[in-house]
Design a protein around this motif. Sequence first.
Motif, mmCIF file in Angstrom:
data_model
loop_
_atom_site.group_PDB
_atom_site.id
_atom_site.type_symbol
_atom_site.label_atom_id
_atom_site.label_comp_id
_atom_site.label_asym_id
_atom_site.label_seq_id
_atom_site.Cartn_x
_atom_site.Cartn_y
_atom_site.Cartn_z
ATOM 1 N N ALA A 9 0.839 -1.203 0.000
ATOM 2 C CA ALA A 9 0.000 0.000 0.000
ATOM 3 C C ALA A 9 0.871 1.249 0.000
ATOM 4 O O ALA A 9 0.609 2.201 -0.744
ATOM 5 C CB ALA A 9 -0.936 -0.007 1.204
ATOM 6 N N ALA A 10 1.926 1.259 0.819
ATOM 7 C CA ALA A 10 2.831 2.411 0.882
ATOM 8 C C ALA A 10 3.521 2.632 -0.457
ATOM 9 O O ALA A 10 3.600 3.768 -0.949
ATOM 10 C CB ALA A 10 3.866 2.204 1.984
ATOM 11 N N ASP A 11 4.010 1.559 -1.076
ATOM 12 C CA ASP A 11 4.650 1.683 -2.386
ATOM 13 C C ASP A 11 3.689 2.230 -3.427
ATOM 14 O O ASP A 11 4.058 3.065 -4.252
ATOM 15 C CB ASP A 11 5.204 0.329 -2.844
ATOM 16 N N THR A 12 2.458 1.769 -3.382
ATOM 17 C CA THR A 12 1.433 2.226 -4.320
ATOM 18 C C THR A 12 1.222 3.730 -4.201
ATOM 19 O O THR A 12 0.999 4.419 -5.197
ATOM 20 C CB THR A 12 0.107 1.478 -4.056
ATOM 21 N N LEU A 50 -6.728 5.709 2.588
ATOM 22 C CA LEU A 50 -5.359 6.120 2.898
ATOM 23 C C LEU A 50 -4.831 7.078 1.823
ATOM 24 O O LEU A 50 -4.160 8.061 2.147
ATOM 25 C CB LEU A 50 -4.450 4.894 3.031
ATOM 26 N N ALA A 51 -5.142 6.814 0.558
ATOM 27 C CA ALA A 51 -4.698 7.693 -0.533
ATOM 28 C C ALA A 51 -5.266 9.097 -0.360
ATOM 29 O O ALA A 51 -4.553 10.093 -0.532
ATOM 30 C CB ALA A 51 -5.111 7.109 -1.888
ATOM 31 N N VAL A 52 -6.533 9.193 -0.010
ATOM 32 C CA VAL A 52 -7.152 10.500 0.213
ATOM 33 C C VAL A 52 -6.498 11.178 1.416
ATOM 34 O O VAL A 52 -6.217 12.382 1.381
ATOM 35 C CB VAL A 52 -8.685 10.370 0.369
ATOM 36 N N PHE A 53 -6.209 10.429 2.472
ATOM 37 C CA PHE A 53 -5.494 10.957 3.639
ATOM 38 C C PHE A 53 -4.156 11.553 3.195
ATOM 39 O O PHE A 53 -3.812 12.680 3.563
ATOM 40 C CB PHE A 53 -5.288 9.829 4.659
ATOM 41 N N VAL A 57 -2.842 15.511 3.332
ATOM 42 C CA VAL A 57 -1.639 15.918 4.068
ATOM 43 C C VAL A 57 -0.593 16.504 3.126
ATOM 44 O O VAL A 57 -0.084 17.607 3.361
ATOM 45 C CB VAL A 57 -1.052 14.725 4.857
ATOM 46 N N ASN A 58 -0.266 15.787 2.054
ATOM 47 C CA ASN A 58 0.851 16.189 1.190
ATOM 48 C C ASN A 58 0.514 17.308 0.212
ATOM 49 O O ASN A 58 1.349 18.169 -0.037
ATOM 50 C CB ASN A 58 1.380 14.982 0.411
ATOM 51 N N ARG A 59 -0.671 17.285 -0.375
ATOM 52 C CA ARG A 59 -1.012 18.294 -1.396
ATOM 53 C C ARG A 59 -1.753 19.499 -0.824
ATOM 54 O O ARG A 59 -1.586 20.609 -1.299
ATOM 55 C CB ARG A 59 -1.863 17.684 -2.500
ATOM 56 N N TRP A 60 -2.611 19.260 0.151
ATOM 57 C CA TRP A 60 -3.446 20.338 0.676
ATOM 58 C C TRP A 60 -2.906 20.922 1.973
ATOM 59 O O TRP A 60 -3.438 21.919 2.469
ATOM 60 C CB TRP A 60 -4.883 19.842 0.884
ATOM 61 N N GLY A 61 -1.889 20.307 2.575
ATOM 62 C CA GLY A 61 -1.294 20.841 3.785
ATOM 63 C C GLY A 61 -2.156 20.693 5.031
ATOM 64 O O GLY A 61 -1.965 21.397 6.015
ATOM 65 N N VAL A 62 -3.095 19.749 4.994
ATOM 66 C CA VAL A 62 -3.939 19.479 6.151
ATOM 67 C C VAL A 62 -3.102 18.718 7.172
ATOM 68 O O VAL A 62 -2.300 17.854 6.800
ATOM 69 C CB VAL A 62 -5.184 18.655 5.723
ATOM 70 N N SER A 63 -3.246 19.025 8.440
ATOM 71 C CA SER A 63 -2.483 18.307 9.461
ATOM 72 C C SER A 63 -2.912 16.836 9.470
ATOM 73 O O SER A 63 -4.065 16.523 9.160
ATOM 74 C CB SER A 63 -2.711 18.919 10.841
ATOM 75 N N PRO A 64 -2.001 15.923 9.822
ATOM 76 C CA PRO A 64 -2.387 14.507 9.884
ATOM 77 C C PRO A 64 -3.566 14.255 10.821
ATOM 78 O O PRO A 64 -4.428 13.426 10.527
ATOM 79 C CB PRO A 64 -1.117 13.811 10.373
ATOM 80 N N ALA A 65 -3.629 14.969 11.942
ATOM 81 C CA ALA A 65 -4.741 14.770 12.880
ATOM 82 C C ALA A 65 -6.068 15.144 12.220
ATOM 83 O O ALA A 65 -7.053 14.405 12.310
ATOM 84 C CB ALA A 65 -4.525 15.589 14.146
ATOM 85 N N ASP A 140 -11.957 14.220 -6.503
ATOM 86 C CA ASP A 140 -12.605 13.236 -7.368
ATOM 87 C C ASP A 140 -11.892 11.904 -7.155
ATOM 88 O O ASP A 140 -10.722 11.757 -7.523
ATOM 89 C CB ASP A 140 -12.489 13.683 -8.821
ATOM 90 N N PRO A 141 -12.555 10.910 -6.557
ATOM 91 C CA PRO A 141 -11.862 9.646 -6.274
ATOM 92 C C PRO A 141 -11.658 8.753 -7.501
ATOM 93 O O PRO A 141 -10.827 7.849 -7.456
ATOM 94 C CB PRO A 141 -12.774 8.961 -5.258
ATOM 95 N N ALA A 142 -12.361 8.998 -8.604
ATOM 96 C CA ALA A 142 -12.286 8.096 -9.771
ATOM 97 C C ALA A 142 -10.863 7.920 -10.301
ATOM 98 O O ALA A 142 -10.420 6.783 -10.509
ATOM 99 C CB ALA A 142 -13.242 8.556 -10.867
ATOM 100 N N PRO A 143 -10.083 8.992 -10.541
ATOM 101 C CA PRO A 143 -8.713 8.760 -11.026
ATOM 102 C C PRO A 143 -7.830 8.057 -10.000
ATOM 103 O O PRO A 143 -6.932 7.298 -10.370
ATOM 104 C CB PRO A 143 -8.183 10.164 -11.340
#
Length: 160
Positions: A9-12, A50-53, A57-65, A140-143
Amino acid sequence: MQPMNLTQAADTLAEHPTRIQNWITRNYFQPPMFARGGKREWTPAEVLRLAVFVILVNRWGVSPAAAGRMTIVPMIADESSDFFVAWHSFENSAEIEPVVDFVKRENIGRFLRGEYYDSQGQTPQWVDPEALPASAIVIDPAPIVRALRAAWEAEGLDWE
């Protein structure tokens, strides 16, 4: 359907497994349940969550919490889904928790203008031009699902 393990999952998701494990240990991300003493098995729906999480975090700068609270809802890993995942808040305050909605593709413009329709595109929940969301994140979750399916198949795992 064959599940993935954490490393797959992490590699993906191009994330280090240790970073994901740290999010889990700190209770930022709630992983799938697993049998005591067994390995976690990640279904497509859990890897999508997990991908949306990770995107939050990475693209939108939302805190992990905050990202953990925003992705607590189950998601369906379906390429043909015509729903967007939308988080919105009506007050610009870090203390106000965003609300999550699943909005049909054809209603996303209405949603962002402050007109919300239920999943069948029927009943307006609010139609107030003064009640526009103060902030919104729409994904958009489709892609993401298409990319996950390709990764699943590249690992030699059955998607369905």
